[in-house]
Design an enzyme around this catalytic site. Structure first.
Site, mmCIF file in Angstrom:
data_model
loop_
_atom_site.group_PDB
_atom_site.id
_atom_site.type_symbol
_atom_site.label_atom_id
_atom_site.label_comp_id
_atom_site.label_asym_id
_atom_site.label_seq_id
_atom_site.Cartn_x
_atom_site.Cartn_y
_atom_site.Cartn_z
ATOM 1 N N HIS A 91 0.796 -1.241 0.026
ATOM 2 C CA HIS A 91 -0.173 0.391 -0.194
ATOM 3 C C HIS A 91 0.838 1.297 0.205
ATOM 4 C CE1 HIS A 91 0.443 1.291 4.083
ATOM 5 N NE2 HIS A 91 0.895 0.410 4.945
ATOM 6 N N CYS A 92 0.313 2.828 -0.656
ATOM 7 C CA CYS A 92 1.013 3.375 -0.268
ATOM 8 C C CYS A 92 -0.720 4.639 0.513
ATOM 9 C CB CYS A 92 1.729 4.559 -1.508
ATOM 10 S SG CYS A 92 0.553 3.836 -2.951
ATOM 11 N N GLU A 93 0.138 5.913 -0.332
ATOM 12 C CA GLU A 93 -1.204 6.640 0.656
ATOM 13 C C GLU A 93 -3.002 6.155 0.260
ATOM 14 O OE1 GLU A 93 -1.701 11.337 2.121
ATOM 15 O OE2 GLU A 93 -0.532 10.789 0.423
#
Length: 183
Positions: A91-93
């Site tokens: 995941h990222c933001e």
């Protein structure tokens, strides 16, 4: 079927922004963390692809911060003999750019290093909505209990530095437009 074709995916997936990648909801992620999938997976690793200042500003408990292609290569080299059913959750933001890009990069490097169809990490997922959505719904599973957006005003210089470096990290890559089949 997972990447090596040996079995079905263990986690419940959903339709996400990246139709070429398997996506899980924040509720499924919570189930993984709380042990609801212990009977079907040996272990899991959460790969947080955000920049270090974002990660330090709040992340999912036990997540690993890997935000560069070199970091992904080192991760693969350090874990090349994984024998148990281990799943990776990227995941990222928002899980719309950095997380999916590094997930695809790991798959590509994994394919290069193994004889087809074998993979070191055949089961990988993307967390729908990224850290932002997870934090909004499950603060109790974050440490510290906070959320620092990538474009935070206190990190303007950091974002400029990381973005200029990321252009060299992705140099030579073609813009990827995933092909999707819908039934």
């Amino acid at each position: 079927m997972i990447g090596d074709g040996s079995r079905r995916y263990a986690l419940r997936t959903m339709t996400g922004k990246n139709c070429d990648l398997k996506t899980i909801s924040h509720n499924t992620m919570t189930g993984v963390i709380n042990g609801s999938y212990e009977e079907v997976i040996s272990c899991y690793r959460i790969i947080d692809c955000r920049y270090p200042y974002e990660y330090e500003g709040g992340h999912i408990k036990n997540a690993e911060n890997i935000y560069t292609k070199n970091g992904i290569i080192e991760f693969l080299e350090d874990n090349c003999d994984v024998a148990k059913r281990q799943v990776l959750i990227f995941h990222c933001e928002f899980s719309s750019e950095r997380g999916p890009r590094l997930c695809r990069f790991l798959r590509s490097k994994d394919r290069q290093r193994n004889n087809y169809p074998l993979l070191t990490f055949p089961e990988m997922y993307i967390l729908e909505g990224g850290y932002k959505q997870f934090y909004q719904n499950h603060k109790e599973l974050c440490e510290p209990v906070d959320y620092l957006p990538m474009l935070h005003k206190d990190h303007v210089d950091d974002i400029k530095r990381f973005r200029s470096k990321s252009k060299s990290w992705t140099a030579g890559e073609k813009k990827r437009i995933p092909f999707c089949l819908y039934s």
